[in-house]
Design a protein around this motif. Structure first.
Motif, PDB file in Angstrom:
ATOM      1  N   SER A   8       0.842  -1.194   0.000  1.00 43.31           N
ATOM      2  CA  SER A   8       0.000   0.000   0.000  1.00 43.31           C
ATOM      3  C   SER A   8       0.878   1.246   0.000  1.00 43.31           C
ATOM      4  O   SER A   8       2.099   1.175   0.214  1.00 43.31           O
ATOM      5  CB  SER A   8      -0.910   0.011   1.233  1.00 43.31           C
ATOM      6  N   VAL A  13     -10.316  -1.280  -2.787  1.00 42.72           N
ATOM      7  CA  VAL A  13      -9.743  -2.374  -1.999  1.00 42.72           C
ATOM      8  C   VAL A  13     -10.499  -3.670  -2.242  1.00 42.72           C
ATOM      9  O   VAL A  13     -10.230  -4.678  -1.609  1.00 42.72           O
ATOM     10  CB  VAL A  13      -9.751  -2.035  -0.488  1.00 42.72           C
ATOM     11  N   GLY A  14     -11.452  -3.658  -3.165  1.00 38.88           N
ATOM     12  CA  GLY A  14     -12.239  -4.829  -3.494  1.00 38.88           C
ATOM     13  C   GLY A  14     -13.290  -4.434  -4.513  1.00 38.88           C
ATOM     14  O   GLY A  14     -13.389  -3.268  -4.909  1.00 38.88           O
ATOM     15  N   GLN A  52     -11.520   2.511   0.025  1.00 38.10           N
ATOM     16  CA  GLN A  52     -11.075   3.221   1.211  1.00 38.10           C
ATOM     17  C   GLN A  52     -11.039   4.701   0.831  1.00 38.10           C
ATOM     18  O   GLN A  52     -10.517   5.058  -0.227  1.00 38.10           O
ATOM     19  CB  GLN A  52      -9.691   2.740   1.626  1.00 38.10           C
ATOM     20  N   CYS A 109      -4.483   3.658   9.032  1.00 39.45           N
ATOM     21  CA  CYS A 109      -5.148   3.082   7.870  1.00 39.45           C
ATOM     22  C   CYS A 109      -4.797   1.613   7.710  1.00 39.45           C
ATOM     23  O   CYS A 109      -3.631   1.235   7.845  1.00 39.45           O
ATOM     24  CB  CYS A 109      -4.752   3.838   6.608  1.00 39.45           C
ATOM     25  N   ALA A 110      -5.800   0.807   7.408  1.00 38.49           N
ATOM     26  CA  ALA A 110      -5.596  -0.616   7.153  1.00 38.49           C
ATOM     27  C   ALA A 110      -6.608  -1.051   6.102  1.00 38.49           C
ATOM     28  O   ALA A 110      -7.814  -0.862   6.284  1.00 38.49           O
ATOM     29  CB  ALA A 110      -5.757  -1.441   8.427  1.00 38.49           C
ATOM     30  N   GLU A 111      -6.126  -1.616   4.992  1.00 40.96           N
ATOM     31  CA  GLU A 111      -7.019  -1.982   3.898  1.00 40.96           C
ATOM     32  C   GLU A 111      -7.995  -3.087   4.278  1.00 40.96           C
ATOM     33  O   GLU A 111      -9.003  -3.283   3.609  1.00 40.96           O
ATOM     34  CB  GLU A 111      -6.198  -2.398   2.677  1.00 40.96           C
ATOM     35  N   ASP A 112      -7.694  -3.832   5.353  1.00 37.79           N
ATOM     36  CA  ASP A 112      -8.573  -4.936   5.750  1.00 37.79           C
ATOM     37  C   ASP A 112      -9.461  -4.566   6.936  1.00 37.79           C
ATOM     38  O   ASP A 112     -10.090  -5.440   7.538  1.00 37.79           O
ATOM     39  CB  ASP A 112      -7.751  -6.180   6.081  1.00 37.79           C
ATOM     40  N   ASN A 113      -9.546  -3.292   7.286  1.00 34.01           N
ATOM     41  CA  ASN A 113     -10.385  -2.848   8.399  1.00 34.01           C
ATOM     42  C   ASN A 113     -11.777  -2.517   7.869  1.00 34.01           C
ATOM     43  O   ASN A 113     -11.953  -1.528   7.149  1.00 34.01           O
ATOM     44  CB  ASN A 113      -9.763  -1.617   9.064  1.00 34.01           C
ATOM     45  N   PRO A 114     -12.817  -3.310   8.199  1.00 37.85           N
ATOM     46  CA  PRO A 114     -14.161  -3.041   7.667  1.00 37.85           C
ATOM     47  C   PRO A 114     -14.691  -1.660   8.030  1.00 37.85           C
ATOM     48  O   PRO A 114     -15.500  -1.093   7.286  1.00 37.85           O
ATOM     49  CB  PRO A 114     -15.017  -4.153   8.310  1.00 37.85           C
ATOM     50  N   GLN A 169     -13.793   0.690   5.236  1.00 35.03           N
ATOM     51  CA  GLN A 169     -14.184   0.292   3.887  1.00 35.03           C
ATOM     52  C   GLN A 169     -15.618   0.753   3.617  1.00 35.03           C
ATOM     53  O   GLN A 169     -16.483   0.640   4.489  1.00 35.03           O
ATOM     54  CB  GLN A 169     -14.097  -1.227   3.722  1.00 35.03           C
TER      55      GLN A 169
END
Length: 322
Positions: free
Chosen positions: A24, A218-219, A224, A255-260, A263
């Protein structure tokens, strides 16, 4: 990279290198800092979103952060210098060789392709292959083969979010409440004074910078939303689930791309030309709206039950890099 004929192709190779690295912007910033380089994540986002040649220190710091050794880094710098001096790459411009053949497609062959989609695909493959030249030693053959076979490239033609032409690496944007398009979603304060720190609110677009808004996929249809602030750095909009700020949206630097909670699902509504969207936090599946359906400047953006009301509709305008 060494076959790039234009600054745009060089930038496309840099984007491909970043995707191959799997890092990232914030991770690249951290890796650069660990090496003693200066590489702000906001600078990366801006440089990769442009079609102009980046400065030499950026190319050096960026390629090192992506994991390349000094020999590979120097090859990128040489290619950049060549473009800056207006020189063409050595040898003819060729298409990638298909497995099992010993012939190469010439530029005339590519231009004569009766299917434009196929010609576009060939160009995409060439750009990814250019990045592979510099990245192979550090990133591994298997990873690069995956990049070559990926259905999307890093060019501006990718559409990771339905209804928005967002780059695979993200795009700068302005988000407007659909009822009051003269306003932007930007930094504000809780008017009830129950929560003291900065939150997302609607305010005059003329007062909306800083921060600058950056939307990074991110999906599938999932993004994000980052705020890039010249003083405070990057903050990712985060849904507050409890406490005095419950249901508010706050920029946080963890920041964390896997933090719901960081998102947001973008869902187009209405006619495609309207560019109206629902913004739904992935953590809850509910909808963002303007508190109390207020149209005044300073009204907070909050989470709530999806009701179909107009205050839950937003416009998203993609803008050129700052």
């Amino acid at each position: 990279m060494e076959r790039a004929h234009t600054a745009e192709e060089f930038i496309a190779a840099l984007r491909a290198l970043r995707i191959c690295s799997g890092l990232s912007y914030r991770q690249l910033e951290g890796r650069a800092a660990a090496r003693g380089d200066t590489l702000a994540s906001s600078t990366i986002a801006t440089a990769l979103g442009r079609a102009t040649l980046p400065r030499e220190p950026f190319v050096a710091a960026f390629t090192r952060a992506c994991g390349l050794g000094e020999t590979e880094v120097q090859r990128w710098l040489d290619a950049r210098l060549r473009l800056a001096l207006g020189q063409q790459p050595p040898g003819p411009r060729t298409e990638p060789v298909s497995p099992g053949t010993d012939e190469q497609a010439t530029p005339d062959t590519a231009e004569a392709d009766p299917e434009p989609q196929s010609g576009h695909r060939n160009r995409q493959m060439r750009l990814i292959a250019a990045a592979a030249i510099g990245a192979g030693a550090a990133l591994g053959i298997q990873l690069l083969l995956s990049a070559l076979s990926a259905p999307h490239s890093t060019t501006t033609a990718t559409h990771p979010v339905r209804g928005l032409s967002i780059l695979a690496v993200g795009s700068w944007a302005q988000i407007h409440p659909a009822r009051t398009p003269r306003l932007c979603v930007t930094e504000g304060r809780d008017r009830t004074h129950h929560y003291a720190t900065a939150i997302a609110a609607q305010d005059s677009c003329a007062q909306a910078a800083p921060p600058h808004t950056y939307v990074e996929p991110v999906g599938e249809n999932l993004v994000q939303i980052q705020w890039h602030h010249p003083k405070y750095g990057i903050g990712c909009l985060t849904l507050l689930r409890d406490g005095p700020g419950r249901d508010l949206i706050e920029p946080r630097d963890d920041c964390a791309e896997d933090n719901p909670a960081q998102q947001f699902r973008i869902e187009p509504i209405g006619p495609p030309a309207s560019a109206h969207f629902l913004l739904r936090p992935a953590a809850t599946g509910q909808c963002l709206s303007v508190r109390d359906q207020d149209t005044a400047e300073g009204a907070e953006i909050v989470e709530g039950r999806c009701s179909g009301a107009r205050d839950q509709e937003f416009l998203i305008t993609l803008i050129p890099p700052a």
